[in-house]
Structures are given as C-alpha cells and as structure tokens.
Design an enzyme around this catalytic site. Structure first.
Site, PDB file in Angstrom:
ATOM      1  N   LYS A 104       0.861  -1.186   0.000  1.00  0.00           N
ATOM      2  CA  LYS A 104       0.000   0.000   0.000  1.00  0.00           C
ATOM      3  C   LYS A 104       0.890   1.226   0.000  1.00  0.00           C
ATOM      4  CE  LYS A 104      -4.430   0.908   0.024  1.00  0.00           C
ATOM      5  NZ  LYS A 104      -5.521   0.105  -0.540  1.00  0.00           N
TER       6      LYS A 104
HETATM    7  P1  NAD Z   1     -12.952   7.623  -3.083  1.00  0.00           P
HETATM    8  O1  NAD Z   1     -11.975   8.658  -2.647  1.00  0.00           O
HETATM    9  O2  NAD Z   1     -13.278   7.492  -4.522  1.00  0.00           O
HETATM   10  O3  NAD Z   1     -14.330   7.822  -2.281  1.00  0.00           O
HETATM   11  C1  NAD Z   1     -14.374   7.911  -0.882  1.00  0.00           C
HETATM   12  C2  NAD Z   1     -15.803   8.311  -0.495  1.00  0.00           C
HETATM   13  O4  NAD Z   1     -15.898   8.319   0.941  1.00  0.00           O
HETATM   14  C3  NAD Z   1     -16.201   9.720  -0.958  1.00  0.00           C
HETATM   15  O5  NAD Z   1     -17.538   9.706  -1.366  1.00  0.00           O
HETATM   16  C4  NAD Z   1     -16.052  10.551   0.330  1.00  0.00           C
HETATM   17  O6  NAD Z   1     -16.878  11.700   0.335  1.00  0.00           O
HETATM   18  C5  NAD Z   1     -16.503   9.540   1.341  1.00  0.00           C
HETATM   19  N1  NAD Z   1     -16.091   9.883   2.700  1.00  0.00           N
HETATM   20  C6  NAD Z   1     -14.878  10.299   3.129  1.00  0.00           C
HETATM   21  N2  NAD Z   1     -14.917  10.537   4.437  1.00  0.00           N
HETATM   22  C7  NAD Z   1     -16.165  10.244   4.843  1.00  0.00           C
HETATM   23  C8  NAD Z   1     -16.827  10.296   6.094  1.00  0.00           C
HETATM   24  N3  NAD Z   1     -16.197  10.673   7.195  1.00  0.00           N
HETATM   25  N4  NAD Z   1     -18.122   9.935   6.129  1.00  0.00           N
HETATM   26  C9  NAD Z   1     -18.777   9.547   5.021  1.00  0.00           C
HETATM   27  N5  NAD Z   1     -18.207   9.488   3.810  1.00  0.00           N
HETATM   28  C10 NAD Z   1     -16.926   9.842   3.733  1.00  0.00           C
HETATM   29  O7  NAD Z   1     -12.403   6.237  -2.489  1.00  0.00           O
HETATM   30  P2  NAD Z   1     -12.779   4.773  -2.991  1.00  0.00           P
HETATM   31  O8  NAD Z   1     -11.742   4.335  -3.957  1.00  0.00           O
HETATM   32  O9  NAD Z   1     -14.219   4.700  -3.314  1.00  0.00           O
HETATM   33  O10 NAD Z   1     -12.497   3.935  -1.648  1.00  0.00           O
HETATM   34  C11 NAD Z   1     -13.460   3.798  -0.608  1.00  0.00           C
HETATM   35  C12 NAD Z   1     -13.043   2.642   0.301  1.00  0.00           C
HETATM   36  O11 NAD Z   1     -12.981   1.440  -0.472  1.00  0.00           O
HETATM   37  C13 NAD Z   1     -11.674   2.791   0.940  1.00  0.00           C
HETATM   38  O12 NAD Z   1     -11.690   2.165   2.207  1.00  0.00           O
HETATM   39  C14 NAD Z   1     -10.774   2.006   0.007  1.00  0.00           C
HETATM   40  O13 NAD Z   1      -9.581   1.569   0.638  1.00  0.00           O
HETATM   41  C15 NAD Z   1     -11.691   0.861  -0.319  1.00  0.00           C
HETATM   42  N6  NAD Z   1     -11.348   0.147  -1.557  1.00  0.00           N
HETATM   43  C16 NAD Z   1     -11.271   0.805  -2.748  1.00  0.00           C
HETATM   44  C17 NAD Z   1     -10.971   0.100  -3.897  1.00  0.00           C
HETATM   45  C18 NAD Z   1     -10.932   0.737  -5.262  1.00  0.00           C
HETATM   46  O14 NAD Z   1     -10.852   0.004  -6.253  1.00  0.00           O
HETATM   47  N7  NAD Z   1     -11.029   2.049  -5.371  1.00  0.00           N
HETATM   48  C19 NAD Z   1     -10.722  -1.290  -3.820  1.00  0.00           C
HETATM   49  C20 NAD Z   1     -10.829  -1.928  -2.605  1.00  0.00           C
HETATM   50  C21 NAD Z   1     -11.144  -1.195  -1.474  1.00  0.00           C
END
Ligand code: NAD
Length: 414
Positions: A104
C-alpha cells in the site's frame, strides 16, 4: 485500540493465528511488513513556494508473488494506516487466489486543495521517490481513496520515462487508452454487489427490494449504488463526507448520480431527506455498506446498527470492538478482504492483459470476476461453518494459511 488500523490488523492476525495454531515462527514473519519506505515529496506550488509532503510505500509480504496495493491521497494518511492496508492486501490477494503479495502507499495531502498542475507534480515526484520499490515484477500500485485513473497514468508515464520504454503493467486502474482493462473502474463495486447478493441468498432474504444503505459515494460507493439498484435492491440511504440523504421508498440512482455530477456531493439531493453519517450507519435496513474510510463502526455506535448484513466495501471500516458487538447481535459481516476483493481481482486481470498485450472484452472480465468472487465466498463460508468461526476469521484464516504455506514452501532466506 480503536482508531489504530495497524493494531486492528495485528489483532485480526493474532486471532486467526490462535484459531489455526499458526507456527509461531511464521506468525513472527507475518507480523512485520517486509519493507517500509517514507519519502519527502517537495512540490513547487502555483504561488512559487515549495511545499514538502510526506509519502509512504509499504510491502507487507511477497511470498506469493509481486506486491499489489492502492495509493491513497488523504490528509489523515499515517504509516500505521498504510502498514495495515498493506497487510490486509496480503490476505485479500490470498483469499481470492491471486498470485500477489500485499502493499500500500499513501501521501499525506488533501488532493482537493491542489491545482491540476500541483497534483501532477506531486504524483510524478512521489512516483519517482518510490521508483526503486515499484515495477511490473515487483510491486504494482492502483487507485485508492483520493487517487484516480489520471494519477495512475502519470505514475505509469513517470516509470516508463525512467525505463526508456512504455511499461503499462507497472500500475493498474489506468485509462483504457494506455492499457487499462474493461470493467476495472466498477470492479470493486461489482464484487461488492456479488457478495451482497450471495449473502442475501444464503440468509434466504429476497434480493428484490432489499433495503440498502451505502456510506461513501466515491469510486466504490457510487457504482455499488447503481449495480445494486440494477439487481432490484432499494437504495434507501447514501452519504459522503459532506452529508447524506435518505428515502425509505428508495433513492433514484440516476437522479442521485446527476445531482452528484452537479454538486460534487450527495448531500442536498432533492429525492430524499437529509441525514447525517451517524444516522446513515444506524438506518433501519437489510444491508449496510460502508464504502468510505476505516474505523466507521466502533464500540460507540455498533449497538445502534440495525442492518441484518454489513458488507465491508471499505477497508477496515469495523474496529475489533465493534466486530464483537455486531457478532453478538447476530449481524452477518462480509469482511473487507473478501467483500472488496473485486478491485484487486480485475487489477490482476489488467496486469495479465498488459503483460500479454492482449485485451479481453468487458463481458469476459465480468464473467471471470464473478467466478472468482462466488468461489471465494463459498470457500470462506464453508471454512466458517466447518471451524465454527466468523466470516472475518474464516477469511483471515484462509488468507493467512495460503501465505504461510507459500512462505514455508519457499523457506526462510538465507
Ligand atoms: P474515493 O476517494 O473514490 O471515495 C471515498 C468516499 O468516501 C467519498 O464519497 C467521500 O466523500 C466519502 N467519505 C470520506 N470521508 C467520509 C466520512 N467521514 N463519512 C462519510 N463518507 C466519507 O475512495 P474509494 O476508492 O471509493 O475507496 C473507498 C473505500 O474502499 C476505501 O476504504 C478504500 O480503501 C476501499 N477500496 C477501494 C478500492 C478501489 O478500487 N477504489 C478497492 C478496494 C477497497
């Protein structure tokens, strides 16, 4: 322990090690990340001043293959968080049978405060600082919170410029025009959808009209809303960092997406009533999908969760204390290392396509993803039933045992 994801990750390993009688010497190796790099990332800002950001890249384990893991841009990034996310990547890749180890990366920055030029300079400098650690045979980054396809394109270009030729396989989650994969952008959400449907069916609950609340409307949350609505589910609540919206009769996914495009948040969507994030987590619903950040379900709010099922789209959204409370309350949890593994599965497909320079159709990608997710779900469920453990413990045991087997087979160097 609440709030420190590294302690949380170590505790989960500890629990799995105890249940599975893991060899203490293997446990000792797995407790430590293999490599940890901290870098200074100086960037000339648009006003002419230089600001130095802090970045990290961590390889947790590479016994099963090159390491793989996202890059996060967020003001709260810490080394403890990056180490935890790297460890979870190791188990996740093993759970879904992908030949990778876990890594990561992250930069302590709020990308929304940067101009495009500053974002590109930050990304290229960060990429060149972690250059010794990354490469298609070594470690393959991908997008995570706060990063996207464009950022992956800049990293791919920076790496390629240093090599003197194009190396698409150095990152995944790239734009299609430079070797991205069809189906990658919605793949994490698609996996979350498969896991939600599988769990509803396992619990004999109807998929049609299942009432779902989603926290986070980013790269994972937004397509999850769309894909679950396509399955006939009713999305009753959605939130992001600006606030949330609720409608018991169901939110229109199309209307919500249009509002988000305009406003940059789901808050204020007129198709429902405003709710806070805390209220969203406590909504009366069938499935709660945390898809934002870690440590959202804690000992302070776990007893208010009314969902029957929690599908962890985010990494580490449930603290160990909350995990216990939810388990005691018989709430079914699909753990992150299974629930959100669709992203790394299709990242793996993207890397395979890049290495072969031969690309698949979206239908081929989605069919392979579905097989990986459904087979992994059954493997974890059967292990949970056989060993009488939770789905999280079963997934961790499965991941750890596969990594331990690879480590033991290779032997300890020198
Ligand atoms: P992103 O940055 O695209 O979206 C994050 C979202 O969370 C946004 O809508 C933001 O407004 C919201 N957010 C942030 N703080 C918040 C809070 N305190 N309360 C409510 N909402 C809040 O990120 P993403 O890529 O969608 O990732 C989201 C989660 O999924 C993370 O934990 C990431 O590690 C996990 N994840 C992502 C992927 C991927 O392919 N992008 C894969 C596996 C896991």
């Amino acid at each position: 322990m609440t709030g420190n994801p590294w302690e949380q990750a170590l505790e989960q390993l500890e629990q799995a090690a105890r249940i599975m009688n893991l060899d203490p010497n293997v446990h000792e190796v797995l407790r430590h990340p293999k490599r940890t790099l901290e870098v200074a990332v100086p960037v000339r800002m648009e006003d002419g001043s230089v600001h130095t950001f802090t970045g990290y890249r961590v390889h947790h384990n590479t016994s099963r293959g090159p390491s793989k893991g996202g890059i996060r841009y967020h003001p709260d990034v810490t080394l403890a968080e990056v180490k935890a996310l790297a460890m979870w990547m190791t188990w996740k890749c093993a759970v879904v049978g992908i030949p990778y180890g876990g890594a990561k990366g992250g930069v302590v920055v709020d990308p929304k405060t940067l101009t495009i030029k500053e974002l590109e300079h930050l990304t290229r400098r960060y990429a060149s600082e972690i250059l010794p650690l990354i490469g298609p045979e070594r470690d393959i980054p991908a997008p995570d919170v706060g990063t996207d396809e464009q950022i992956m394109a800049w990293i791919m270009d920076t790496y390629s410029m240093n090599q003197g030729y194009s190396v698409p396989g150095v990152v995944t989650g790239k734009p299609l025009s430079i070797g991205g994969s069809a189906g990658r952008s919605a793949s994490t959400a698609r996996g979350v959808m498969y896991m939600t449907v599988a769990t509803l069916k396992h619990l004999a609950m109807p998929v049609d009209e299942a009432r779902i609340a989603v926290q986070g409307y980013g790269k994972v949350g937004a397509p999850a809303v769309e894909l679950l609505a396509e399955q006939g589910c009713r999305i009753i609540g959605v939130s992001d960092h600006m606030g949330g919206v609720y409608n018991d009769r169901g939110l229109s996914p199309v209307g919500l997406a249009a509002h988000y495009t305009e406003a940059g948040t789901v808050a204020g969507f007129e198709g429902g009533n405003p709710i806070t994030n805390e209220e969203l987590l406590a909504l009366d619903c069938d499935v709660l999908i945390p898809a934002a950040l870690e440590s959202q379900l804690t000992e302070d709010n776990a007893d208010r969760v009314q969902a029957r099922i929690v599908v962890e789209a985010a990494n580490g959204p449930t603290t160990p204390e909350a995990d216990e409370i939810l388990h005691d309350r018989k709430i079914e949890i699909v753990p992150d290392i299974l629930a959100n593994a669709g992203g790394v599965a299709v990242s793996y497909f993207e890397w395979v396509q890049d290495l072969q320079a031969y690309f698949w159709t979206e239908d081929e990608v989605n069919a392979r993803l579905r097989r990986v997710m459904e087979e992994s779900y059954i493997a974890v469920l059967e292990l949970a039933q056989d060993r009488k453990v939770t789905m999280r413990q079963a997934a961790t045991i499965l991941g750890v045992s596969r990594v331990a087997e690879a480590h033991t087979t290779r032997g300890l160097f020198p």
